[in-house]
Design an enzyme around this catalytic site. Structure first.
Site, mmCIF file in Angstrom:
data_model
loop_
_atom_site.group_PDB
_atom_site.id
_atom_site.type_symbol
_atom_site.label_atom_id
_atom_site.label_comp_id
_atom_site.label_asym_id
_atom_site.label_seq_id
_atom_site.Cartn_x
_atom_site.Cartn_y
_atom_site.Cartn_z
ATOM 1 C CB SER A 83 1.018 -13.506 -2.569
ATOM 2 O OG SER A 83 1.549 -13.016 -1.374
ATOM 3 C CD GLU A 84 -2.154 -10.225 -8.200
ATOM 4 O OE1 GLU A 84 -1.427 -9.779 -9.115
ATOM 5 O OE2 GLU A 84 -3.315 -9.854 -7.990
ATOM 6 N N PRO A 85 1.540 -14.141 -8.685
ATOM 7 C CG PRO A 85 0.976 -15.554 -10.458
ATOM 8 C CD PRO A 85 0.370 -14.631 -9.437
ATOM 9 C CG ASP A 119 0.460 -3.147 10.338
ATOM 10 O OD1 ASP A 119 1.505 -3.442 9.726
ATOM 11 O OD2 ASP A 119 -0.100 -2.035 10.251
ATOM 12 C CD GLU A 165 0.473 -13.513 7.924
ATOM 13 O OE1 GLU A 165 0.346 -12.549 8.701
ATOM 14 O OE2 GLU A 165 -0.255 -14.531 7.946
HETATM 15 N N1 COS Z 1 -1.209 0.564 7.885
HETATM 16 C C1 COS Z 1 -2.036 1.376 7.214
HETATM 17 N N2 COS Z 1 -1.711 1.958 6.043
HETATM 18 C C2 COS Z 1 -0.477 1.689 5.538
HETATM 19 C C3 COS Z 1 0.424 0.847 6.192
HETATM 20 C C4 COS Z 1 0.033 0.278 7.410
HETATM 21 N N3 COS Z 1 0.829 -0.532 8.084
HETATM 22 N N4 COS Z 1 1.542 0.760 5.445
HETATM 23 C C5 COS Z 1 1.349 1.529 4.364
HETATM 24 N N5 COS Z 1 0.120 2.090 4.428
HETATM 25 C C6 COS Z 1 -0.502 3.006 3.483
HETATM 26 C C7 COS Z 1 0.349 4.280 3.305
HETATM 27 O O1 COS Z 1 -0.011 5.242 4.271
HETATM 28 C C8 COS Z 1 -0.013 4.684 1.912
HETATM 29 O O2 COS Z 1 -1.270 5.327 1.903
HETATM 30 P P1 COS Z 1 -1.470 6.865 1.411
HETATM 31 O O3 COS Z 1 -0.745 6.994 0.101
HETATM 32 O O4 COS Z 1 -2.946 7.017 1.316
HETATM 33 O O5 COS Z 1 -0.839 7.694 2.479
HETATM 34 C C9 COS Z 1 -0.216 3.376 1.186
HETATM 35 O O6 COS Z 1 -0.506 2.407 2.192
HETATM 36 C C10 COS Z 1 0.977 2.937 0.392
HETATM 37 O O7 COS Z 1 2.072 2.871 1.290
HETATM 38 P P2 COS Z 1 3.573 2.924 0.797
HETATM 39 O O8 COS Z 1 3.766 4.082 -0.107
HETATM 40 O O9 COS Z 1 4.423 2.821 2.003
HETATM 41 O O10 COS Z 1 3.646 1.593 -0.082
HETATM 42 P P3 COS Z 1 4.869 0.854 -0.725
HETATM 43 O O11 COS Z 1 4.483 0.426 -2.085
HETATM 44 O O12 COS Z 1 6.128 1.661 -0.576
HETATM 45 O O13 COS Z 1 4.967 -0.524 0.110
HETATM 46 C C11 COS Z 1 5.319 -2.050 1.857
HETATM 47 C C12 COS Z 1 4.877 -0.655 1.431
HETATM 48 C C13 COS Z 1 6.579 -2.505 1.168
HETATM 49 C C14 COS Z 1 5.575 -1.933 3.347
HETATM 50 C C15 COS Z 1 4.149 -3.023 1.576
HETATM 51 O O14 COS Z 1 3.980 -3.193 0.195
HETATM 52 C C16 COS Z 1 4.341 -4.380 2.215
HETATM 53 O O15 COS Z 1 4.124 -4.549 3.399
HETATM 54 N N6 COS Z 1 4.743 -5.354 1.382
HETATM 55 C C17 COS Z 1 4.810 -6.740 1.866
HETATM 56 C C18 COS Z 1 3.506 -7.400 1.639
HETATM 57 C C19 COS Z 1 3.465 -8.720 2.304
HETATM 58 O O16 COS Z 1 3.572 -8.830 3.501
HETATM 59 N N7 COS Z 1 3.287 -9.746 1.466
HETATM 60 C C20 COS Z 1 3.149 -11.058 1.971
HETATM 61 C C21 COS Z 1 1.857 -11.570 1.485
HETATM 62 S S1 COS Z 1 0.784 -12.098 2.688
HETATM 63 S S2 COS Z 1 1.421 -13.922 3.037
#
Ligand code: COS
Length: 405
Positions: A144-146, A258, A381
């Site tokens: 995470s970033e700002p 995940d 998360e």
């Molecule tokens: N496992 C493996 N690869 C994944 C994946 C997963 N669960 N989810 C996405 N990807 C891959 C996709 O396959 C895609 O790769 P390719 O372009 O090579 O096929 C790439 O990642 C980008 O995926 P996508 O286009 O779905 O990205 P989006 O920008 O639409 O965002 C979400 C996907 C919103 C699901 C993601 O940004 C997310 O989970 N955001 C929340 C982050 C988070 O939990 N933040 C909290 C911080 S940690 S406290």
């Protein structure tokens, strides 16, 4: 204790040779060990640590001695070598009482140890995993970033390719274990043109020149855990510290999250179950109108709903963990478990305060803390909205979600 759990669990994990009973006994033994630790070592002082935002340093040390800080890590790197199911069993017990300890354990195991073992090279695994798995060193995960939370691909932190090293610059926000970590996994953009395929995951030692941290955040819940910003200013990171191939960083984040979501789902389950257990115990003690309050249907029905929802959440959390252990697809199950369990945590903890009446509103009875802790499980998360997005994408893509496969 660690040896006993390890020994029994290994016996149960031998699959065909182990009887179902042995597996159940091992799980019960693990839950009992985690419960003993929680009740005897974590519970005393938890109210003070929460109020004063005191880091549970001694308690984390004990968790390390129990083998919980490297619970899924291979014993060859000093870990306990248990599976995800064991991990969630231990996390549930700890989360019934001390969610600062459980988030420290969860972020450390899911987002750092697991990913480092899976995607790191032998040199960094041998150097860092034994320290991390023993709890001597704590890990932090910097995504995470700002300006990049849910929208995790818009990374502003850069990792410029300088030949044999990366030069890292940027600021990370809301980092669990931010000030206490000895090593961070940092997600940073190397090639902006390549979008999410130009992002890298780098293991950065906290002692490297140019690494600094911000103030400890004053939070609603999980108050004694350490959350802060982490800043990187011209930090030189050897290429050997990259996790996975060039450009794999965003996938590292997604894959570890995940599994991380299973950990947070287990934390939410623990909050829900802990709230329910406290409410049930209190409902036997407290009398109104001449009888224990659980003899009044108004309270008995609350307890019935709490029990049912905790059980449903537990099944979902265990199933997501089991799918991961079986090497099956678990991202959707993890998102469902986290979304559902965090909603149950919120509801159950609010009801626990209600069952306690005025006593629930003061710190001494523990339920108000669980209610404050519950909220973060709907945010970190991946927010509940992000979990719905992940589930909706899987469902509408036609990934049929079969409960048994
Ligand atoms: N496992 C493996 N690869 C994944 C994946 C997963 N669960 N989810 C996405 N990807 C891959 C996709 O396959 C895609 O790769 P390719 O372009 O090579 O096929 C790439 O990642 C980008 O995926 P996508 O286009 O779905 O990205 P989006 O920008 O639409 O965002 C979400 C996907 C919103 C699901 C993601 O940004 C997310 O989970 N955001 C929340 C982050 C988070 O939990 N933040 C909290 C911080 S940690 S406290």
């Amino acid at each position: 204790m660690r040896n006993t759990i390890q020994q029994n669990y290994s016996l149960a994990a031998e699959g065909a040779r182990a009887s179902e009973l042995e597996a159940v006994q091992a799980a019960v033994e693990l839950a009992t060990a985690a419960r003993d630790l929680t009740q005897n070592e974590l519970k005393p002082g938890v109210i003070d640590r929460d109020r004063d935002m005191t880091h549970p340093t001694e308690q984390v040390k004990l968790m390390g001695e129990m083998g919980f800080m490297g619970i899924m890590t291979d014993p060859k790197y000093g870990g306990t070598g248990m599976d995800t199911l064991s991990y969630v069993i231990a996390l549930e017990e700890i989360s019934k009482v001390d969610n600062s300890c459980s988030v420290i354990m969860s972020a450390h195991n899911s987002l750092v140890c697991w990913g480092l073992e899976k995607y790191g090279n032998e040199e960094i695994k041998e150097k860092y995993l034994p320290q991390l798995a023993s709890g001597e060193m704590i890990g932090g995960f910097c995504l995470s970033e700002p300006e990049a939370g849910s929208d995790a691909t818009s990374q502003q932190t850069t990792a410029e390719d300088k030949g044999d090293y990366y030069l890292v610059n940027g600021t990370k926000n809301w980092i669990t274990n931010g000030k206490k970590a000895g090593a961070y996994v940092v997600i940073a953009q190397t090639d902006r043109e390549a979008g999410h395929r130009g992002i890298n995951a780098l293991l950065i030692d906290a002692s490297t020149e140019g690494v600094s941290t911000g103030i400890k955040e004053d939070k609603l819940g999980i108050r004694s855990s350490d959350t802060s910003s982490v800043m990187f200013s011209d930090v030189k990171v050897p290429k050997s510290h990259r996790l996975g191939p060039e450009g794999f960083g965003f996938k590292y984040a997604m894959k570890t999250l995940d599994g991380g979501r299973i950990g947070i789902a287990a934390q939410a389950l623990g909050i829900a179950a802990g709230s329910y257990e406290l409410a049930l115990a209190y409902s036997h003690e407290r009398k109104t109108f001449g009888k224990p309050i659980n003899k009044h249907q108004a309270i008995a029905f609350k307890l019935a709903d709490m029990a049912m929802e905790v059980e449903a959440a537990r099944m979902m959390v265990y199933r997501a963990a089991w799918l991961k252990d079986q090497g099956k697809e678990y991202a959707t199950a993890a998102a469902m478990a986290k979304l559902f369990a965090s909603e149950v945590a919120m509801k159950s903890s609010i009801e626990a305060v209600q069952v306690h009446g005025g006593y629930g509103y003061v710190k001494e009875y523990h339920v108000e803390r669980l209610m404050r802790d519950a909220k973060i499980t709907q945010i970190y998360e991946g927010t509940s909205e992000i979990q719905r997005l992940v589930i909706a994408r899987a469902v509408t893509k036609g990934d049929v979600y079969l409960p048994i496969d």
